[in-house]
Design an enzyme around this catalytic site. Sequence first.
Site, PDB file in Angstrom:
ATOM      1  N   LYS A  98      14.320  -8.223  -4.690  1.00  0.00           N
ATOM      2  CA  LYS A  98      13.278  -7.679  -3.815  1.00  0.00           C
ATOM      3  C   LYS A  98      12.934  -8.793  -2.836  1.00  0.00           C
ATOM      4  CE  LYS A  98       8.564  -6.090  -3.415  1.00  0.00           C
ATOM      5  NZ  LYS A  98       7.212  -6.040  -4.027  1.00  0.00           N
ATOM      6  N   ALA A 185       3.276  -1.415  -2.465  1.00  0.00           N
ATOM      7  CA  ALA A 185       2.003  -2.079  -2.132  1.00  0.00           C
ATOM      8  C   ALA A 185       0.926  -1.100  -1.685  1.00  0.00           C
ATOM      9  CB  ALA A 185       2.191  -3.158  -1.072  1.00  0.00           C
ATOM     10  N   GLY A 186      -0.246  -1.247  -2.286  1.00  0.00           N
ATOM     11  CA  GLY A 186      -1.418  -0.497  -1.867  1.00  0.00           C
ATOM     12  C   GLY A 186      -1.778   0.699  -2.711  1.00  0.00           C
TER      13      GLY A 186
END
Length: 257
Positions: A98, A185-186
Amino acid sequence: MVAYTLGSHEFSSRLIIGSGKYESFEQNLACAEASGAEMVTVALRRTQLDAPKGQGLLDFISPDRFAILPNTAGCYTADDAIATARLGRELLETDLVKLEVIGDERTLFPDSAATLEAARVLVKDGFTVLPYITDDPVACQQLEAIGCAAVMPLAAPIGSGLGIRNPANLRIILETVEVPVIVDAGVGTASDAAIAMELGATAVLMNTGIAGAKDPVKMATSMKLAVEAGRLAYESGRMPRRLYASASSPLDGIATF
């Protein structure tokens, strides 16, 4: 049943989880099991991979049981990310990476130019590159053209829990690239994960949304169910939106008095 592939790797679970912010390795493992995840990310710069036997992360999140996805979190230049990825391949014997190249310390938004630079090198080196990137359709198309195995646009800033802030951009990305799109993310709660999957995302990656919950194991279970429900909804095809009411029962043939 294989749901999607990343390079030569096949996965049936569409939920990927992280390995940071948990109270213990035991809790991390319990959440991984509850989530049904088959792949777990490991921050190479923040994980002691040479810990004494029985005391390290990989003694609990075992490579024999989970696909380990090394990530380059904490890297602020392409050169640092490339060096970290190569170290991860040597230590963990995997071509998966990643790719994260951070451009702003406050928001942790990625540096798109540096990410593209590092991706070019790593793809040529034979890595299966999964780049963390902004929700920029052009950047995602460029990463696909380079040869990345997937793109990982953010839903919101890392660890913010704000959910899907720009669904329109994600829809454009999903329509303009052919590689898997993993929303990263988030994500803060189950409904965020379901929305990402209903849009057509291949998978969702999350860490703080589970690790930061009051009951991480229960949240891991809810995320698993949300991802499954969201994918089923996407595959089913939702009803059209209408401005006005439409009777659930047909009006034809109704008796009049």
